[in-house]
Design a protein around this motif. Structure first.
Motif: not given
Ligand code: SF4
Lengths: 345, 69
Positions: A8-15, A39-57
């Motif tokens: 994981v830490q050795g990953y050097q490709g595009p982001t 490493p800076e080359t790996i970015e973790l993005i949090s997705g929509p998988g929190c059920p409470v978060c996606v429950t509409p007003v």
């Protein structure tokens, strides 16, 4: 684990942007400090998988309507209680006398209804494939046992459409382990055919780092891939008994995801055979159009378009004690994870 | 709300099971898993056992790393 971490830490490709779809992954990744070792080359993005978060007003407004206008007892998972509706939250309604009870499972709500036949009990049925079987089970049992003072207010959602909607926000998915324990991995194989890569991951540090190492290695091989990195729980066929009951009791419907919008066939509602246990029909609820707080950027956060810290009120107007949006409320929400473990403190 | 908990099966009844989740004993629904036996480990979500746990994370991750070689 050393070898996995080195990959994981050795990953050097595009982001490489990896979306962890599941809110529990988001929190575990923070809690275990995994973001810090990437490493800076790996970015973790949090997705929509929190059920409470996606429950509409609207849903919170509907629940408040049931409690106040119809005198129902609302049974719910704890997280939902503090989520702001258009004007109030269930917590503030409870302080004003509404009967709102926190339960551990829908089964507890059904048991409460049976013990209190003079009350009309409504369970707030939110959650993905992991929770849907338990919600269905209560309605199925209520029908068998002729329990007529119990119903569900449904806002359940399913993952496949969300994956497709989010596919451009990342290069690959860290699929939610427990969702696929129910659904199996056929959908992940289909995604691969559609050119979308991912790995199913577990939740321990070793499982997460290993899944990332597998993902990085396969990604560098250049072809769409799918790998199940959690086979001790996730079987290709999933849990057929649970899937069978879901389809007996519920059917797909279009669903509104808070901050994201409506997605076709991304929700579940009760089938007409179970109409008597559908709170919306039972109490003839009007169409409610809730208004979220306009400053909240949950929608963009949930789609990986911005980080919680990009929100102008993050950590200032909006904190877990005084949440403005749902992502700050839930234990699985990205904003609360950033607040609790990220740079805000 | 969506957090899975692993638990050890202590006793199996009709459609339910008594489990031990890190010391806390709870009655859960076991309708979705056939052939549960005392001593099995299960993943529990919202009071329902959703999957049997086969093996442990150490062996599993070691095998996965082996497959990358
Ligand atoms: S910090 Fe609060 S207001 Fe901003 S996006 Fe997150 S939940 Fe919404």
């Amino acid at each position: 684990m050393k070898q996995a971490l080195e990959i994981v830490q050795g990953y050097q490709g595009p982001t490489l942007r990896i979306m962890e779809v599941c809110g529990t992954h988001t929190h575990e990744i923070f809690r275990k400090g995994i973001r810090k070792v990437l490493p800076e080359t790996i970015e973790l993005i949090s997705g929509p998988g929190c059920p409470v978060c996606v429950t509409p007003v609207d849903f919170i407004d509907e629940a408040i309507l049931l409690a106040t206008e119809h005198g129902c007892t609302i049974c719910t998972f704890g997280d939902l209680v503090r989520v702001p509706g258009t004007r109030q939250s269930l917590a503030s309604m409870r302080a004003q006398g509404a009967d709102v009870r926190i339960v551990y499972s829908p089964m507890d709500a059904l048991a409460y209804a049976k013990e209190n036949p003079e009350k009309q009990v409504v369970f707030l049925s939110v959650g993905f494939e992991t929770t849907i079987p338990a919600c269905c089970l209560t309605v199925w049992q209520a029908k068998q046992e002729k329990v007529d003072n119990y119903s569900l207010l449904t806002a359940n959602k399913t993952m496949p459409q969300a994956y497709r909607a989010m596919k451009d926000a990342c290069e690959l998915f860290l699929y939610p382990g427990h969702v696929h324990a129910i659904t199996g991995t056929k959908i992940c194989e289909q995604m691969k055919e559609e050119g979308i890569s991912g790995v199913v991951a577990g939740f321990t540090t070793k499982e997460l780092i290993t899944a990332l190492a597998v993902a990085v290695t396969r990604f560098q091989q250049g072809k769409p891939f799918f790998e199940n990195c959690y086979p001790r729980i996730v079987k290709p066929e999933g849990n057929p008994a649970a899937v069978h009951l879901i389809h007996q009791v519920m059917e797909p419907c279009d669903a509104l995801w808070r901050g994201i919008g409506e997605m076709k066939d991304s929700g579940m509602r009760l089938r007409s055979e179970y109409a008597a246990w559908d709170a919306r029909l039972k109490y003839n609820l009007p169409k409610v159009e809730g208004k979220p707080n306009p400053v909240c950027r949950c929608g963009q956060v949930l789609q990986g378009q911005c980080k919680p810290t990009d929100c102008p009120v993050f950590g200032r107007g909006c904190t877990p004690e005084h949440p403005i949006g749902a992502c700050m409320v839930s234990d699985e929400g990205a904003c609360s994870a950033f607040y609790l473990y990220g740079g805000a403190l | 709300m969506c957090v899975g908990i692993s638990a050890k099966v202590l006793k199996v009844n009709q459609g339910t099971a008594l489990v031990d989740a890190s010391g806390a004993k709870r009655e859960i629904s076991s309708l979705f898993l056939e052939d549960l036996e005392p001593g099995d480990y299960v993943m529990v979500h919202a009071g329902t056992a959703i999957a049997k746990i086969d093996g442990n994370d150490i062996e599993e991750t070691d095998q996965l790393m082996e497959s990358l070689r």
